[in-house]
Design an enzyme around this catalytic site. Structure first.
Site, PDB file in Angstrom:
ATOM      1  N   ARG A  36       0.879  -1.179   0.000  1.00 24.46           N
ATOM      2  CA  ARG A  36       0.000   0.000   0.000  1.00 24.46           C
ATOM      3  C   ARG A  36       0.906   1.216   0.000  1.00 24.46           C
ATOM      4  O   ARG A  36       1.697   1.413   0.920  1.00 24.46           O
ATOM      5  CB  ARG A  36      -0.918  -0.004   1.226  1.00 24.46           C
ATOM      6  N   HIS A  66      -7.241   0.830  -6.533  1.00 24.54           N
ATOM      7  CA  HIS A  66      -7.457  -0.036  -5.363  1.00 24.54           C
ATOM      8  C   HIS A  66      -8.161  -1.312  -5.843  1.00 24.54           C
ATOM      9  O   HIS A  66      -9.317  -1.571  -5.507  1.00 24.54           O
ATOM     10  CB  HIS A  66      -8.304   0.719  -4.334  1.00 24.54           C
ATOM     11  N   GLN A  89     -10.079  -4.085  -3.631  1.00 26.53           N
ATOM     12  CA  GLN A  89     -11.387  -3.661  -3.123  1.00 26.53           C
ATOM     13  C   GLN A  89     -12.487  -4.040  -4.110  1.00 26.53           C
ATOM     14  O   GLN A  89     -13.574  -4.463  -3.719  1.00 26.53           O
ATOM     15  CB  GLN A  89     -11.374  -2.145  -2.890  1.00 26.53           C
ATOM     16  N   ASP A  91     -17.180   7.249  -1.992  1.00 26.37           N
ATOM     17  CA  ASP A  91     -15.933   7.089  -1.240  1.00 26.37           C
ATOM     18  C   ASP A  91     -15.642   8.433  -0.568  1.00 26.37           C
ATOM     19  O   ASP A  91     -16.255   9.451  -0.907  1.00 26.37           O
ATOM     20  CB  ASP A  91     -14.797   6.676  -2.209  1.00 26.37           C
ATOM     21  N   CYS A 143     -16.390   1.429   0.225  1.00 29.44           N
ATOM     22  CA  CYS A 143     -15.206   0.651   0.590  1.00 29.44           C
ATOM     23  C   CYS A 143     -14.831   0.828   2.062  1.00 29.44           C
ATOM     24  O   CYS A 143     -14.133  -0.021   2.615  1.00 29.44           O
ATOM     25  CB  CYS A 143     -14.041   1.009  -0.319  1.00 29.44           C
ATOM     26  N   ARG A 184     -13.531  -8.616   1.759  1.00 30.91           N
ATOM     27  CA  ARG A 184     -12.113  -8.342   1.495  1.00 30.91           C
ATOM     28  C   ARG A 184     -11.295  -9.593   1.845  1.00 30.91           C
ATOM     29  O   ARG A 184     -10.384  -9.979   1.123  1.00 30.91           O
ATOM     30  CB  ARG A 184     -11.634  -7.146   2.329  1.00 30.91           C
TER      31      ARG A 184
HETATM   32  N1  NVA Z   1      -9.867   6.752  -1.644  1.00 34.53           N
HETATM   33  C1  NVA Z   1      -9.546   6.297  -0.309  1.00 34.53           C
HETATM   34  C2  NVA Z   1      -9.808   4.830  -0.173  1.00 34.53           C
HETATM   35  C3  NVA Z   1      -9.552   4.281   1.205  1.00 34.53           C
HETATM   36  C4  NVA Z   1      -9.750   2.787   1.277  1.00 34.53           C
HETATM   37  C5  NVA Z   1      -8.093   6.630   0.008  1.00 34.53           C
HETATM   38  O1  NVA Z   1      -7.237   6.452  -0.880  1.00 34.53           O
HETATM   39  O2  NVA Z   1      -7.815   7.070   1.111  1.00 34.53           O
HETATM   40  N1   CP Z   2     -11.282  -0.145   2.172  1.00 36.45           N
HETATM   41  C1   CP Z   2     -10.020  -0.198   2.641  1.00 36.45           C
HETATM   42  O1   CP Z   2      -9.064  -0.468   1.913  1.00 36.45           O
HETATM   43  O2   CP Z   2      -9.894   0.021   3.979  1.00 36.45           O
HETATM   44  P1   CP Z   2      -8.555   0.225   4.799  1.00 36.45           P
HETATM   45  O3   CP Z   2      -7.992   1.562   4.392  1.00 36.45           O
HETATM   46  O4   CP Z   2      -9.001   0.193   6.222  1.00 36.45           O
HETATM   47  O5   CP Z   2      -7.599  -0.874   4.484  1.00 36.45           O
END
Ligand code: NVA
Ligand code: CP
Length: 309
Positions: free
Chosen positions: A102, A129, A132, A223, A263, A291
């Protein structure tokens, strides 16, 4: 060897195969069977951003498959102190069987993957992502929402939006994206997704009107307005996204049986109202649980591909 960096690199058949495998392993688990698909294998999990779901699902997932997860925060490994990505990739992939990352720039993930001897999974970048979306589509299948869906995505043109665009383009369904002016999706990714959609009978619609996007939709999703890394823009974004909340009035324009997906983490009163998030059409906690199951399908799929080389 296959990595899982975006859905762009996967065919419709492969995406559905991974989800089906995830559903099969989920079913086995629910029947009390924990098959050791990956005995004694290790999954390195590099996190340069926070996470609840991704960390817990991958770590629990690899454990249930018979392996072990290694949580590597960039505060703890030398990557965070400037050790080159290419060195980190060669070292970690010489000891571990799979890597999940990540991070911020998608190019970091691509560079890591190009030096890795083992499969690399995208656990979220600024651009995509994809894991997801495996869980999201699995949830749609389970809630009978995957039959010719019309999906409305309301909000920021971000990593989730790009991933929905790729899913719709690959599987060939209709996706309508409503963003405020100035917060549209990446134009390069849009052009790529539109080309793929054309090949597969998918339809991508872009608008600045949430009402137009939601009309008759069978799945409504949103989101956060400020993704990780955009914390400083939060106040400005809350102002810019006025009118983009998914509330009961907006949901009323969708198909009566429409599902609501998110998500998570969700910000109640911003991108979604409490009533919608907690309402009867919301399947967000099934989606979060999936997930675990979808990613177990993905890990086993990648592992079997690797083993059969
Ligand atoms: N768009 C959000 C998704 C979190 C799972 C982010 O990147 O923070
Ligand atoms: N939806 C998602 O990826 O959640 P986290 O940021 O908690 O991993």
């Amino acid at each position: 060897m296959r990595h899982f960096l975006t859905l762009k690199d996967y065919s419709k058949e492969e995406i559905l195969e991974i989800i089906a495998l995830g559903l099969q392993i989920k079913n086995e688990l629910k029947n009390g069977e924990q098959k050791q698909y990956m005995p004694n294998k290790t999954l390195a999990m590099i996190f340069e951003k926070s996470s609840t779901r991704t960390r817990v699902s991958f770590e629990t997932g690899i454990f249930q498959l018979g392996g072990q997860g290694l949580f590597l925060s960039n505060r703890d490994i030398h990557l965070g102190r400037g050790e080159p990505i290419k060195d980190t990739a060669r070292v970690i992939s010489s000891m571990c069987d799979m890597v999940m990352i990540r991070t911020f720039a998608h190019s970091m993930l691509e560079e890591f993957a190009s030096y890795s001897k083992v499969p690399v999974i995208n656990g979220l970048t600024d651009s995509f992502h994809p894991v997801q979306l495996l869980a999201d589509y699995m949830t749609m299948i389970e809630h009978k929402g995957a039959d010719e869906p019309v999906v409305a995505y309301i909000g920021d043109g971000n990593n989730m939006t790009h991933s929905w665009m790729m899913l719709a383009a690959k599987l060939g369904f209709e996706l309508r994206v409503a963003t405020p002016k100035g917060y549209e999706v990446d134009s390069g990714i849009q052009a790529e997704a539109e080309k793929i959609a054309q090949e597969n009978g998918g339809k991508l619609v872009f608008t600045n009107s949430p009402q137009e996007a939601v009309k008759g939709a069978t799945v409504v999703t949103t989101d956060t307005w400020a993704s990780m890394g955009q914390e400083d823009e939060k106040e400005e974004r809350i102002r810019a996204f006025e009118g983009f909340i998914v509330d009961e009035a907006l949901m009323a324009l969708a198909n009566k049986k429409a599902l609501f997906l998110h998500c998570l983490p969700a910000y109640r009163g911003q991108e979604v109202s409490e009533a919608v998030l907690e309402g009867a059409q919301s399947v967000v906690f099934d989606e979060a649980e999936n997930r675990l199951h979808a990613q177990k399908g993905l890990m086993v799929w990648l592992y079997q591909k690797q083993a059969n080389r």
